[in-house]
Scaffold this active site. Structure first.
Site, PDB file in Angstrom:
ATOM      1  N   TYR A 159      34.756  50.227  42.897  1.00 42.81           N
ATOM      2  CA  TYR A 159      34.805  49.360  41.717  1.00 42.81           C
ATOM      3  C   TYR A 159      33.611  48.400  41.787  1.00 42.81           C
ATOM      4  O   TYR A 159      33.687  47.329  42.408  1.00 42.81           O
ATOM      5  CB  TYR A 159      36.096  48.540  41.703  1.00 42.81           C
ATOM      6  N   GLY A 195      37.996  53.110  29.465  1.00 47.07           N
ATOM      7  CA  GLY A 195      37.417  52.440  28.313  1.00 47.07           C
ATOM      8  C   GLY A 195      38.311  51.390  27.696  1.00 47.07           C
ATOM      9  O   GLY A 195      37.857  50.594  26.873  1.00 47.07           O
ATOM     10  N   GLY A 196      39.588  51.386  28.055  1.00 47.05           N
ATOM     11  CA  GLY A 196      40.512  50.386  27.531  1.00 47.05           C
ATOM     12  C   GLY A 196      41.315  50.878  26.344  1.00 47.05           C
ATOM     13  O   GLY A 196      41.129  51.990  25.848  1.00 47.05           O
TER      14      GLY A 196
END
Length: 309
Positions: free
Chosen positions: A75, A232-233
Site C-alpha cells: 500500500y 476505485g471506490g
C-alpha cells in the site's frame, strides 16, 4: 419515522468485539489502503496524499476506539507508504490494545507496478519488510493473500515457521476458497478470512461466511462499501431500497452497507478505509446502526438480486 445518527460521539466500541486469537478488537476497524494516495488506490500513477491529513486520520481513528488496522507493504504511492504513516502516527510506542494486520503475497516494484506474485521464497522478506516499516519486533496478524485456486500449503507453511519463530503472532488468509482455508488449517491455526463481500458483492460467499462463524474464524470483508468499484471506490449509484433504509435511519448508504455486513454474524469485522476525517467518523458510527429484521430482509433480497456480481 426517520431518525438521525449523531455520529460525532459514537466510538468503535458500539460495534461490539471479537477475538482474533487472543487479541480482542472492536468489530469496526480501519483499512489503510487509501491513506497513501488520493483517488483510485494501488495505481502506479496515483497522486500521493497529504501526509498531515493522513496522520490525523489515523490518530482520530484510534481516538474513536478503532483498535484493528489493516495494512500491507504494497500500500504505497510515489511519496507515501501506509506502513510508514501508521508508524509515524501511532508508533513509539503503539497503543497496547492496537492490533495491526498486514498481508503478504502480492508485491509491487518501486515504480508501483505489480510484479510476479510472491512464492514461498519471497514471503520471509515481505514479513521482514513489514516489520521494518512498522517499527515492530513482531506482527500481530499476517494474512496470506492468494491469487487463484492453487495449493496454499507450502506458502502458508513458511508463515507458520515465522510464527513459531516469534515474528508473527497470528495467521489468516485472504481471497481464498473454502478448500484453501481447509488446507491452510491443516498447516497452522487460522484466525481470519479476508474476502470481498458486501451487499450485491459475491452472494456466493454467504455459506462461506456462515462456515467461518461456525469455526470461530473471523470473516473480514473488503470492498463492502465499494463492492464492484473495488480499489476505485463506490460508484455513488444506489438502489432505491437501500436509499430508503438509509433515510429511515438518517444515515448514508455507506453506513447501511457496513451495518448490513456486521449483521451477518458476530464474527464479521469491518475494515472500511478512507483518507477523509468526516468519512472516518461516519464509518465508525455505522457500528451503532441497528437494522430491523424487515430492513435486513430487504437488503438481503437486494444482495441476491439477479444480475448482480
Amino acid at each position: 419515522m426517520t431518525t438521525t445518527m449523531t455520529t460525532e460521539t459514537i466510538t468503535a466500541a458500539a460495534s461490539g468485539t471479537w477475538k482474533l486469537g487472543d487479541l480482542e478488537v472492536n468489530r469496526i476497524g480501519f483499512g489503510a489502503m487509501r491513506l497513501p494516495q488520493s483517488g483510485a488506490a494501488l495505481r502506479a500513477d496515483a497522486a500521493s496524499s497529504d501526509r498531515a491529513r493522513a496522520i490525523a486520520v489515523l490518530r482520530r481513528a484510534v481516538e474513536l476506539g478503532v483498535n484493528h488496522i489493516d495494512t500491507a507493504a504494497f500500500y504505497f504511492s510515489p511519496l507515501r507508504s501506509a506502513n510508514e504513516l501508521i508508524n509515524s502516527a501511532l508508533g513509539g510506542p503503539y497503543p497496547d490494545d492496537l492490533v495491526i494486520a498486514t498481508k503478504v503475497g502480492p508485491a509491487r516494484d518501486v515504480s508501483g507496478r505489480w510484479t510476479e506474485h510472491g512464492g514461498p521464497g519471497d514471503l520471509r522478506g515481505q514479513v521482514e519488510e513489514n516489520l521494518r516499516q512498522l517499527g515492530r519486533d513482531h506482527l500481530d496478524l499476517v494474512n496470506l493473500r492468494v491469487l487463484g485456486t492453487d495449493s496454499v500449503a507450502e506458502r502458508f507453511g513458511v508463515l507458520a515457521e515465522l510464527r513459531e519463530a516469534g515474528l508473527i503472532r497470528h495467521l489468516g488468509v485472504s481471497n481464498v476458497t473454502p478448500e484453501q482455508l481447509a488446507e491452510a488449517r491443516t498447516v497452522a491455526p487460522v484466525v481470519c478470512v479476508q474476502n470481498p463481500y458486501g451487499i450485491g458483492m459475491r452472494p456466493d460467499q454467504d455459506a462461506f461466511v456462515r462456515h467461518c462463524g461456525e469455526q470461530g474464524i473471523a470473516f473480514v470483508p473488503f470492498y463492502s462499501i465499494a463492492t464492484t468499484g473495488r480499489e476505485g471506490g463506490a460508484s455513488g449509484r444506489e438502489d432505491a431500497e437501500l436509499l430508503a433504509v438509509a433515510r429511515a435511519h438518517g444515515a448514508d448508504p455507506a453506513q447501511v452497507r457496513l451495518a448490513w455486513t456486521l449483521h451477518r454474524g458476530p464474527h464479521v469485522l469491518a475494515i472500511p478505509g478512507t483518507g477523509n476525517p468526516d468519512h472516518l467518523t461516519a464509518n465508525v458510527a455505522a457500528g451503532a446502526l441497528r437494522l430491523t429484521e424487515a430492513e435486513l430482509t430487504t437488503l438481503t433480497t437486494l444482495h441476491h438480486r439477479p444480475g448482480r456480481p
